[in-house]
Design a protein around this motif. Structure first.
Motif, short mmCIF file in Angstrom:
data_model
loop_
_atom_site.label_atom_id
_atom_site.label_comp_id
_atom_site.label_asym_id
_atom_site.label_seq_id
_atom_site.Cartn_x
_atom_site.Cartn_y
_atom_site.Cartn_z
N LEU A 273 1.68 6.43 10.17
CA LEU A 273 1.53 6.12 8.76
C LEU A 273 0.05 6.16 8.40
N GLU A 274 -0.22 6.54 7.16
CA GLU A 274 -1.58 6.50 6.64
C GLU A 274 -1.55 5.84 5.27
N VAL A 275 -2.40 4.84 5.07
CA VAL A 275 -2.52 4.20 3.77
C VAL A 275 -4.00 4.00 3.47
N TYR A 276 -4.30 3.82 2.19
CA TYR A 276 -5.66 3.56 1.73
C TYR A 276 -5.67 2.22 0.99
N PHE B 88 0.85 -1.18 0.00
CA PHE B 88 0.00 0.00 0.00
C PHE B 88 0.89 1.24 0.00
N THR B 89 0.51 2.21 -0.80
CA THR B 89 1.28 3.46 -0.90
C THR B 89 1.11 4.29 0.36
N ILE B 90 2.19 4.85 0.86
CA ILE B 90 2.15 5.74 2.02
C ILE B 90 1.63 7.10 1.56
N THR B 91 0.60 7.60 2.23
CA THR B 91 0.00 8.87 1.79
C THR B 91 0.33 10.03 2.71
#
Length: 466
Positions: free
Chosen positions: A227-230, A213-216
């Motif tokens: 960390l925040e991912v979608y 998952f891409t780190i946003t």
């Protein structure tokens, strides 16, 4: 290298053993490049995706070589039917055929549709590799030296995965339309850069599946542990994750409801062209274009630029004059992922530009190609929790629930050529694209079609979110 080793100085239809030996000689390289994170990746610095392409290529080579070995043997034996019937009953030949069958099933189970839509079957089919190893070990006594070396490489990969880059963390999950937002709190800082991603293993969903998952979010300091991912709903794993998040929302879960998660990474290469300071110093116009779930990559770049422009003291002037953020989706309700935040950015940039005419302008364009009735759906509020600290809280963004005019949404296809006109011999253009391969290909063709006799200064970076 394989072609001359296979063809030079031998007659395969008389003796195809060379093809068989080349097949087993690839096993250490195949197992050494397996896994989400490997020792080979630590040594070479190659991304997991490039190593995976190498791993799949070696698998296809093994099947090809094994097919040549078996086909040439059968071709010679077919001239003597009685000998063929007798030889097929021997243990050596039967184990060779069994090993070949296992190898073919592994390759069939790793094809793109199976790998994407039936991940569990993909993992199960790879267990047949042990059947291949066991059968070929009986088929030829020379195979064990290669198999033991390959198993050793795979064990080193597991050790690198679980003890070098793996860390335990806790996370909160929030259900969004067709996606799940994951807010992760680590025990120690994770140094990451724009465009990098992490692999997550969520024991509540599966103990054995790791997904990228891409780190946003933007790392605010060297001590930032968030960390925040979608996670877009695309396969069984992300679908189960979304259903679990929806169930938690229905139960009115409180902030103390946390899930355990294992985080591995960051993975992916970091180039200087995606550094916010480099972009602001070199690109007159910046175009960030995303399609569907590729917006996670684009949002992190926009957050990095906004942080550098709005919340840091700058010693050097900014060369950039315009920033275009374009996002196209099929379903209009997917805009709720970032629509509120994009509206806040647009208002913040407008305020800064009115105060300083040299401050870059931000242009946000939202396109959707689906059913017009989806626009009438009520956009759900963005979930807010104590981990929502991806941006500094100052100015307009500190008032999270302030009434801001929503951004307009256009029901039309995104036209990349509208932004190619910004390229000229006196104005540099930076295009940063993330989407499926057809979406990225349009930009590549558009840049290739530019009149290079004018010495157009164009930087194009494409990322495939698949």
């Amino acid at each position: 290298m394989l072609l001359p080793l296979l063809l030079v100085g031998t007659t395969l239809w008389l003796n195809s053993n060379r093809a068989g030996f080349l097949t087993i000689s690839l096993v250490p390289f195949l197992l050494g490049s397996a896994g989400k994170y490997s020792a080979l990746q630590l040594i070479t610095g190659m991304s997991a995706r490039r190593l995976n392409l190498f791993h799949r290529f070696l698998g296809y080579c093994m099947v090809t070589l094994a097919t040549v070995h078996m086909a040439c043997m059968l071709y010679q034996w077919a001239k003597f039917p009685k000998f063929l019937a007798t030889y097929l009953t021997t243990t050596k030949v039967q184990h060779g055929l069994a090993g070949y069958a296992c190898l073919c099933l592994v390759v069939l189970g790793s094809l793109y549709p199976v790998r994407v839509y039936k991940y569990e079957f993909f993992l199960g089919s790879h267990l047949l590799a042990f059947g291949f190893i066991g059968s070929i070990s009986v088929h030829t006594p020379y195979a064990m030296r290669y198999f033991l070396t390959g198993i050793l490489c795979y064990v080193l990969n597991l050790l690198a995965c679980y003890f070098v880059q793996n860390r335990m963390a806790h996370m909160h999950v929030f259900a969004l339309p067709d996606a799940t937002r994951l807010r992760i709190r680590l025990a120690s800082p994770l140094n990451h850069h724009p465009g990098q991603h992490v692999y997550l293993c969520i024991p509540k969903i599966s103990w054995f599946q790791w997904h990228p998952f891409t780190i946003t979010n933007v790392a605010q300091s060297d001590k930032d542990t968030k960390l925040e991912v979608y996670a877009t709903v695309r396969g069984n794993f992300t679908r189960q994750l979304h259903q679990a998040a929806v169930s938690m929302d229905k139960k009115a879960a409180n902030d103390s409801d946390e899930w355990e998660v294992m985080v591995m990474g960051p993975c992916g290469r970091h180039t200087s062209a995606t550094d916010p300071e480099t972009m602001l110093q070199q690109q007159r116009t910046i175009v960030i274009a995303s399609a569907g779930a590729g917006v996670t990559w684009g949002m992190q770049m926009l957050r990095q630029l906004a942080t550098s422009l709005l919340y840091k003291q700058r010693d050097q002037p900014v060369f950039t004059k315009n920033i275009y953020f374009c996002w196209t989706v099929r379903r209009a309700e997917d805009f709720c992922w970032f629509r509120q935040e994009l509206a806040e950015y647009a208002a913040e940039f407008d305020t800064a530009h009115q105060a300083d005419a040299l401050f870059p302008k931000l242009h946000v364009a939202l396109h959707y190609t689906g059913d017009p009735a989806s626009l009438s759906l009520e956009t759900p509020d963005e979930p807010v929790d104590e981990l929502d600290e991806s941006l500094p809280k100052s100015g307009l963004l500190s008032e999270k629930r302030r009434d801001i005019t929503p951004l307009p949404i256009q029901q039309c296809r995104f036209n990349p050529t509208d932004y190619m006109c910004h390229a000229s011999s006196t104005s540099s253009l930076g295009i940063f694209v993330c989407g499926p391969p057809p979406f990225n290909r349009v930009f590549k063709n558009g840049v290739a079609a530019l009149d290079h006799t004018k010495s157009c200064q164009v930087t194009l970076i494409c990322e495939d979110f698949d």
